[in-house]
Design an enzyme around this catalytic site. Structure first.
Site, PDB file in Angstrom:
ATOM      1  N   GLU A 165       0.802  -1.234   0.000  1.00 10.25           N
ATOM      2  CA  GLU A 165       0.000   0.000   0.000  1.00 10.25           C
ATOM      3  C   GLU A 165       0.832   1.280   0.000  1.00 10.25           C
ATOM      4  OE1 GLU A 165      -2.895  -0.496   3.174  1.00 10.25           O
ATOM      5  OE2 GLU A 165      -4.048  -1.858   1.892  1.00 10.25           O
ATOM      6  N   GLU A 210      -6.475  -7.672  -1.674  1.00 13.80           N
ATOM      7  CA  GLU A 210      -6.921  -7.502  -0.285  1.00 13.80           C
ATOM      8  C   GLU A 210      -8.334  -6.962  -0.354  1.00 13.80           C
ATOM      9  OE1 GLU A 210      -4.976  -5.105   2.645  1.00 13.80           O
ATOM     10  OE2 GLU A 210      -2.967  -5.742   2.069  1.00 13.80           O
TER      11      GLU A 210
HETATM   12  C1  LIG Z   1       0.045   4.186   5.426  1.00 17.66           C
HETATM   13  O1  LIG Z   1       0.738   4.648   6.539  1.00 17.66           O
HETATM   14  C2  LIG Z   1       0.156   5.793   7.131  1.00 17.66           C
HETATM   15  C3  LIG Z   1       1.054   6.117   8.209  1.00 17.66           C
HETATM   16  O2  LIG Z   1       1.110   4.974   9.055  1.00 17.66           O
HETATM   17  C4  LIG Z   1      -1.213   5.565   7.714  1.00 17.66           C
HETATM   18  O3  LIG Z   1      -1.752   6.771   8.208  1.00 17.66           O
HETATM   19  C5  LIG Z   1      -2.033   5.067   6.611  1.00 17.66           C
HETATM   20  O4  LIG Z   1      -3.281   4.700   7.145  1.00 17.66           O
HETATM   21  C6  LIG Z   1      -1.340   3.863   5.991  1.00 17.66           C
HETATM   22  N1  LIG Z   1      -2.138   3.416   4.920  1.00 17.66           N
HETATM   23  C7  LIG Z   1      -2.764   2.298   5.031  1.00 17.66           C
HETATM   24  C8  LIG Z   1      -3.575   1.928   3.844  1.00 17.66           C
HETATM   25  O5  LIG Z   1      -2.688   1.576   6.011  1.00 17.66           O
END
Ligand SMILES: *[C@@H]1O[C@H](CO)[C@@H](O)[C@H](O)[C@H]1NC(C)=O
Ligand SMILES: *[C@@H]1O[C@H](CO)[C@@H](O)[C@H](O)[C@H]1NC(C)=O
Ligand SMILES: *[C@@H]1O[C@H](CO)[C@@H](O)[C@H](O)[C@H]1NC(C)=O
Ligand SMILES: *[C@@H]1O[C@H](CO)[C@@H](O)[C@H](O)[C@H]1NC(C)=O
Length: 446
Positions: free
Chosen positions: A257, A376
């Protein structure tokens, strides 16, 4: 999770059906192992790593990978190609994956945790067996765990001392991942291996940025800073090179991601779609330059770049995302597209949004003439109804395949990690997954 000695755990695996014969998937050799070494009829003892030899089905030859085999007290080298064990590398042809020129169906589950929870080989094997019993062909898992201290960690693959990373090749490092690969294969499963994380779970990108550029520096410098890129390439090279000839690995994924914005919320304000596309092109070309056997994908959520669309995930060019699914499919060194589906966290209804999201990605799949997988997905409520509707859309749009988030198992310490989406054997969703795997294979004629 209680810590315990991996060596003790391995040594104590008891899987013997009778005093003399080891059943299929049972242990038949390894350092500190003193049990029976004769495999049940129709299976052979194959060395998976120095600590674990396992009875696997079959006796035939022809695998590209020769492994040392211990049968009884005599040690010999055989070509391991039991019927359950994957041989040959997965390729693509148009919108399909292929094996030896025939369509290979991709259907299965995510198990990020299988190698990271200090499970012994019996539990790890059970986790894969539960997935395989649904008819799954593929498991997606984490091939990373960045740490800055060894306290309280089980398996980790890279440890940082200031700006100096060291890859852990030991028993709780890449040797542990050898076991993950061996047990996936023993259950007839192939792995999609993700090499870092957008999120801070298990370290990920922000550890590189913090250690190399300073605490709290912008998350997106992971994609653009040459020092960071060199460090990530160093890790990728060590990991990928170890498994160059391993048919049990279906593909490498650049990151879980990737987005312009990470867990720290620190941003340079300069990250765009082209930042991540450029990075993905460079990194995928790098992997191809050292590994011509395996497929490569990004591992992204598949955001669509449709400026002005009121739905957030259709605004891939937004400064926090930086993903254009269609543009990334045009990168020649990326073999297939990936996308995720989480309507609850995206503030959308399960349907019609979910079915439309699948349909739109299937359209890009056909335009690009590359495979695309829903790798996913999860929903909070009405799982049976919603997943059934999404599976129906996967089949009707001819989408290449899908992997549910996430597999669950009941192991010796109790149920595996559950973030609300885990699917355990004996549940209605597990049955639905089993029916879907059969339907997808029937659609593909595999
Ligand atoms: C990617 O990392 C950021 C920082 O942890 C977080 O805010 C964000 O939710 C994350 N994205 C996903 C899809 O988990
Ligand atoms: C990478 O970050 C370091 C430390 O901030 C900096 O000195 C260097 O100029 C950066 N390189 C690039 C290409 O951004
Ligand atoms: C992808 O490539 C095709 C063919 O060259 C082109 O028509 C299309 O505009 C490209 N898509 C994107 C989003 O760049
Ligand atoms: C569950 O989801 C399906 C598919 O979207 C839908 O047809 C059905 O009405 C939903 N059921 C409930 C109780 O929300």
């Amino acid at each position: 999770m209680k810590r315990f000695s991996r060596l003790l755990a391995l040594a104590s695996v008891i899987v013997v059906a009778s005093a003399q014969t080891v059943p299929i998937f049972g242990q038949c050799g390894g350092q500190e192992y003193s049990g029976p070494t004769t495999c049940a009829a129709g299976s052979i003892c194959v060395v998976q790593n120095p600590f674990f030899s396992q009875c696997v089905a079959g006796t035939s030859v022809g695998s590209p990978t020769s492994v040392s085999s211990v049968t009884g007290s005599a040690t010999s080298t055989v070509a391991a190609s039991p019927t359950a064990t994957p041989t040959g590398f997965i390729k693509t042809s148009g919108t399909h994956f292929t094996l030896n020129g025939k369509t290979f169906s991709v259907v299965g589950a995510n198990s990020y945790w299988v190698g990271l929870m200090e499970y012994d080989t019996t539990d790890m094997n059970q986790a894969f067996a539960d997935i395989a019993a649904t008819g799954a062909t593929v498991v997606r898992t984490w091939g990373f765990h960045e740490v800055t201290t060894t306290t309280d960690f089980g398996a980790y693959y890279q440890i940082w001392n200031g700006a100096v990373p060291t890859i852990n090749t030991g028993a709780n490092g890449l040797e542990n991942f050898d076991t993950v690969v061996a047990l996936a294969k023993a259950n007839g499963l192939r792995l999609i291996v993700t090499l870092t994380n957008n999120w801070s779970d298990y370290g990920g990108m922000d550890v590189y940025v913090d250690q190399l550029l300073g605490q709290g520096q912008p998350h997106d410098w992971f994609f653009s800073n040459t020092t960071v890129i060199a460090a990530y390439k160093n890790y990728v090279k060590a990991f990928v090179t170890r498994y160059l000839n391993e048919p049990g690995i279906l593909a490498w994924e650049l990151a879980n991601e990737p987005r312009c914005l990470g867990s720290t919320s620190a941003s340079s304000g300069l990250c765009t779609v082209s930042t991540i596309s450029t990075w993905a092109a460079e990194m995928s070309a790098f992997i191809k330059s050292i590994d011509s056997n395996h497929l490569v994908a990004i591992g992204d959520e598949g955001f669509i770049n449709d400026p002005g669309n009121p739905i957030f995930v259709y605004n891939g060019a937004s400064p926090s995302l930086g993903i254009d699914f269609a543009a990334n499919l045009n990168i020649s060194t990326l073999d297939f597209g990936t996308f995720h589906l989480y309507p609850d966290s995206w503030g959308e209804p399960a349907n019609p949004f979910g079915q439309q999201w699948i349909t739109d990605h299937a359209t890009f799949m056909k335009q690009s003439n590359k495979p695309a997988i829903l790798e996913e997905f999860g929903i909070d409520a009405n799982m049976s109804g919603v997943y059934a509707s999404w599976y129906s859309t996967v089949l009707s749009t001819d989408l290449t395949g899908d992997l549910i988030w996430q597999a669950g198992s009941d192991l010796s310490n109790g149920p595996t990690a559950n973030d609300g989406f885990a699917v355990y054997p004996g549940t209605a969703i597990y049955t639905l997954d089993t029916q879907h795997a059969a339907a997808l294979k029937a659609r593909d004629g595999t």
